[in-house]
Design a protein around this motif. Sequence first.
Motif, PDB file in Angstrom:
ATOM      1  N   VAL A   1       0.836  -1.209   0.000  1.00 39.20           N
ATOM      2  CA  VAL A   1       0.000   0.000   0.000  1.00 39.20           C
ATOM      3  C   VAL A   1       0.867   1.253   0.000  1.00 39.20           C
ATOM      4  CG1 VAL A   1      -1.731   1.324   1.271  1.00 39.20           C
ATOM      5  CG2 VAL A   1      -1.873  -1.176   1.213  1.00 39.20           C
ATOM      6  N   VAL A   2       0.452   2.229  -0.801  1.00 40.19           N
ATOM      7  CA  VAL A   2       1.066   3.553  -0.781  1.00 40.19           C
ATOM      8  C   VAL A   2      -0.025   4.551  -0.392  1.00 40.19           C
ATOM      9  CG1 VAL A   2       2.173   5.380  -2.120  1.00 40.19           C
ATOM     10  CG2 VAL A   2       2.775   2.980  -2.541  1.00 40.19           C
ATOM     11  N   LEU A   3       0.194   5.269   0.712  1.00 40.40           N
ATOM     12  CA  LEU A   3      -0.752   6.275   1.188  1.00 40.40           C
ATOM     13  C   LEU A   3      -0.298   7.658   0.725  1.00 40.40           C
ATOM     14  CD1 LEU A   3      -1.145   5.068   4.895  1.00 40.40           C
ATOM     15  CD2 LEU A   3      -2.720   4.619   3.003  1.00 40.40           C
ATOM     16  N   ARG A   4      -1.242   8.465   0.266  1.00 39.11           N
ATOM     17  CA  ARG A   4      -0.919   9.821  -0.189  1.00 39.11           C
ATOM     18  C   ARG A   4      -2.150  10.709   0.052  1.00 39.11           C
ATOM     19  NH1 ARG A   4       2.788  11.760  -4.601  1.00 39.11           N
ATOM     20  NH2 ARG A   4       2.055  13.824  -5.264  1.00 39.11           N
ATOM     21  N   PRO A   5      -1.945  11.973   0.467  1.00 41.42           N
ATOM     22  CA  PRO A   5      -3.105  12.835   0.726  1.00 41.42           C
ATOM     23  C   PRO A   5      -3.823  13.276  -0.544  1.00 41.42           C
ATOM     24  CG  PRO A   5      -1.058  14.047   1.031  1.00 41.42           C
ATOM     25  CD  PRO A   5      -0.676  12.615   0.834  1.00 41.42           C
ATOM     26  N   LEU A   6      -5.137  13.276  -0.488  1.00 43.14           N
ATOM     27  CA  LEU A   6      -5.962  13.884  -1.536  1.00 43.14           C
ATOM     28  C   LEU A   6      -6.384  15.258  -1.004  1.00 43.14           C
ATOM     29  CD1 LEU A   6      -7.328  13.390  -4.331  1.00 43.14           C
ATOM     30  CD2 LEU A   6      -9.371  12.694  -3.067  1.00 43.14           C
ATOM     31  N   MET A   7      -5.388  16.089  -0.786  1.00 41.25           N
ATOM     32  CA  MET A   7      -5.569  17.405  -0.193  1.00 41.25           C
ATOM     33  C   MET A   7      -4.652  18.389  -0.903  1.00 41.25           C
ATOM     34  SD  MET A   7      -5.559  16.382   3.852  1.00 41.25           S
ATOM     35  CE  MET A   7      -6.694  15.147   4.495  1.00 41.25           C
ATOM     36  N   VAL A   8      -5.074  19.647  -0.963  1.00 40.87           N
ATOM     37  CA  VAL A   8      -4.279  20.657  -1.645  1.00 40.87           C
ATOM     38  C   VAL A   8      -2.934  20.828  -0.958  1.00 40.87           C
ATOM     39  CG1 VAL A   8      -4.153  23.083  -2.314  1.00 40.87           C
ATOM     40  CG2 VAL A   8      -6.305  21.839  -2.542  1.00 40.87           C
ATOM     41  N   VAL A   9      -2.917  20.781   0.379  1.00 45.68           N
ATOM     42  CA  VAL A   9      -1.670  20.920   1.127  1.00 45.68           C
ATOM     43  C   VAL A   9      -1.366  19.642   1.900  1.00 45.68           C
ATOM     44  CG1 VAL A   9      -1.923  23.419   1.370  1.00 45.68           C
ATOM     45  CG2 VAL A   9      -2.784  21.916   3.160  1.00 45.68           C
ATOM     46  N   ALA A  10      -0.073  19.364   2.045  1.00 40.00           N
ATOM     47  CA  ALA A  10       0.362  18.231   2.875  1.00 40.00           C
ATOM     48  C   ALA A  10       0.723  18.777   4.247  1.00 40.00           C
ATOM     49  CB  ALA A  10       1.550  17.530   2.231  1.00 40.00           C
ATOM     50  N   GLY A  11      -0.304  19.071   5.036  1.00 44.04           N
ATOM     51  CA  GLY A  11      -0.106  19.692   6.334  1.00 44.04           C
ATOM     52  C   GLY A  11      -0.320  18.738   7.484  1.00 44.04           C
ATOM     53  N   ASP A  12      -1.081  19.178   8.475  1.00 48.05           N
ATOM     54  CA  ASP A  12      -1.276  18.410   9.696  1.00 48.05           C
ATOM     55  C   ASP A  12      -1.921  17.057   9.425  1.00 48.05           C
ATOM     56  OD1 ASP A  12      -1.324  18.349  12.740  1.00 48.05           O
ATOM     57  OD2 ASP A  12      -3.447  18.059  12.301  1.00 48.05           O
ATOM     58  N   HIS A  13      -2.943  17.024   8.583  1.00 52.49           N
ATOM     59  CA  HIS A  13      -3.630  15.754   8.305  1.00 52.49           C
ATOM     60  C   HIS A  13      -2.698  14.750   7.632  1.00 52.49           C
ATOM     61  CE1 HIS A  13      -7.495  17.025   9.719  1.00 52.49           C
ATOM     62  NE2 HIS A  13      -7.544  18.044   8.884  1.00 52.49           N
ATOM     63  N   ALA A  14      -1.908  15.237   6.680  1.00 56.35           N
ATOM     64  CA  ALA A  14      -0.995  14.336   5.972  1.00 56.35           C
ATOM     65  C   ALA A  14       0.100  13.821   6.893  1.00 56.35           C
ATOM     66  CB  ALA A  14      -0.383  15.059   4.775  1.00 56.35           C
ATOM     67  N   ASN A  15       0.678  14.713   7.690  1.00 52.90           N
ATOM     68  CA  ASN A  15       1.810  14.347   8.534  1.00 52.90           C
ATOM     69  C   ASN A  15       1.404  13.581   9.793  1.00 52.90           C
ATOM     70  OD1 ASN A  15       4.554  15.743   7.583  1.00 52.90           O
ATOM     71  ND2 ASN A  15       2.843  17.089   7.036  1.00 52.90           N
ATOM     72  N   ASN A  16       0.213  13.867  10.309  1.00 53.50           N
ATOM     73  CA  ASN A  16      -0.211  13.227  11.555  1.00 53.50           C
ATOM     74  C   ASN A  16      -1.297  12.175  11.347  1.00 53.50           C
ATOM     75  OD1 ASN A  16       1.586  14.788  13.115  1.00 53.50           O
ATOM     76  ND2 ASN A  16       0.139  16.479  13.208  1.00 53.50           N
ATOM     77  N   ASP A  17      -2.434  12.565  10.771  1.00 56.76           N
ATOM     78  CA  ASP A  17      -3.539  11.617  10.604  1.00 56.76           C
ATOM     79  C   ASP A  17      -3.197  10.503   9.626  1.00 56.76           C
ATOM     80  OD1 ASP A  17      -5.401  12.945  12.332  1.00 56.76           O
ATOM     81  OD2 ASP A  17      -5.660  14.457  10.795  1.00 56.76           O
ATOM     82  N   MET A  18      -2.423  10.808   8.621  1.00 58.31           N
ATOM     83  CA  MET A  18      -2.046   9.787   7.649  1.00 58.31           C
ATOM     84  C   MET A  18      -0.759   9.070   8.041  1.00 58.31           C
ATOM     85  SD  MET A  18      -1.324  10.096   3.531  1.00 58.31           S
ATOM     86  CE  MET A  18       0.417  10.527   3.734  1.00 58.31           C
ATOM     87  N   ALA A  19       0.315   9.833   8.224  1.00 56.50           N
ATOM     88  CA  ALA A  19       1.648   9.238   8.380  1.00 56.50           C
ATOM     89  C   ALA A  19       2.185   9.277   9.801  1.00 56.50           C
ATOM     90  CB  ALA A  19       2.631   9.939   7.445  1.00 56.50           C
ATOM     91  N   GLY A  20       1.372   9.673  10.779  1.00 55.86           N
ATOM     92  CA  GLY A  20       1.836   9.804  12.153  1.00 55.86           C
ATOM     93  C   GLY A  20       2.115   8.470  12.830  1.00 55.86           C
ATOM     94  N   SER A  21       2.743   8.550  14.005  1.00 55.72           N
ATOM     95  CA  SER A  21       3.104   7.337  14.753  1.00 55.72           C
ATOM     96  C   SER A  21       2.017   6.884  15.725  1.00 55.72           C
ATOM     97  CB  SER A  21       4.410   7.572  15.528  1.00 55.72           C
ATOM     98  OG  SER A  21       4.266   8.672  16.424  1.00 55.72           O
TER      99      SER A  21
END
Length: 412
Positions: free
Chosen positions: A344-364
């Motif tokens: 699986v490759v996860l990537r944001p469907l969002m204009v910016v790679a901000g808090d959701h991308a770094n935390n909700d998607m790729a966070g620990s």
Amino acid sequence: MRKRNIRKAAAALTALALCAGVLSGCGGAASSTASSAASSSAAASSEASGEDADEAAAKNVADLIDAIYVQERNDSTDEQCAAAKAAWDALTDAQKELVEGENADPDYFGRDTGDASKDDARNEDNIGENELLVVSFGTSFNDSRVKDIKGIEDALQAAYPDWSVRRAFTAQIIINHVQARDGEKIDNMQQAMDRAVANGVKNLIVQPTHLMHGAEYDEMMEMIDSYRDKFESVAVAEPLLGEVGSDATVINSDKEVVAKAVTEAAVKDAGYESLDAAAAEKVAFVFMGHGTSHTAKVSYSQMQTTMQTLGYDNVFIGTVEGEPEETACENVIEAVKAAGYTKVVLRPLMVVAGDHANNDMAGSDEDSWLSQFNASGAFESVDCQIAGLGEVPSIQELYVAHTKAAIDSLNG
């Protein structure tokens, strides 16, 4: 009588001398232990006092951060932002780790998100008669703000040199964060509209970078409508995915452009020559949007339909909020498993790679998408791509096309 008193005094002195001799001899160890205990007690008291002072200093900063973690600007916002940063800078490293409040944590000021000096707040005057106001939700992640939001703004300015590009964010929480941490002042919608009026702007084009006609878009429109009579002409360009449509089967050309653009970028970044080549190796791409309870949530279902229509069988659409329901993380995991993909490759469907991308998607944290996909035990590998839509050239070109349609509408 006087002689008796003198003899008593001499006896007392002798007794004291003998007592002192005993203490300095056999009783020396006891004396040392007592002294050491007293010192330890004093040190413990001092340490406790120091801990209390550390916690008090950290709490003060947490309270100051919580005070500016609000969606409304007020007359004291500038002073509050400055006070929060000054208090943070005065903390020791140990004290900074103790900062914890309703919304405050050490990352608020301490996380390195890139160089803010590379950004351009575009809040200057001397606008002229024609203004192109680019409205974004915003992000406090500096690198993403530069690549994604500034990237779009720069593309628009290059395409329309006769229009002055200016910026507005709709999230005051983010505006305050960037101002307090980096000293960069970004206009909110009201400030941007007031600036346009004060500068004598006659023709106003508003280009939202929002993904769809959702709640943020509606709030933006309310503000614009309250200022329409202050300009000779106003036009609002389409958000990225264009018109919503009535149901999940409706696909417009904008959604197709976005589907192709994000998939092509993801495949390239993952090191595959094509989507089919990735599918042959059992690789699925999962694009994570925000999600919404707004009626515009059907846009995510339409994006999934678009992927299927394009033949992108190993591409799946999910959302942080899990709205619509089929886009919830657990449902996406089951869909990817059922389709037989093992990577699986996860990537944001969002204009910016901000808090959701770094935390909700790729966070620990255990509730991040990365953690949940790994915890399912169904996949050999789960990788993340931290990149917003805004940095993709073909996405920037789509915004340019939307702005052109708005300008053409003013010209009849």
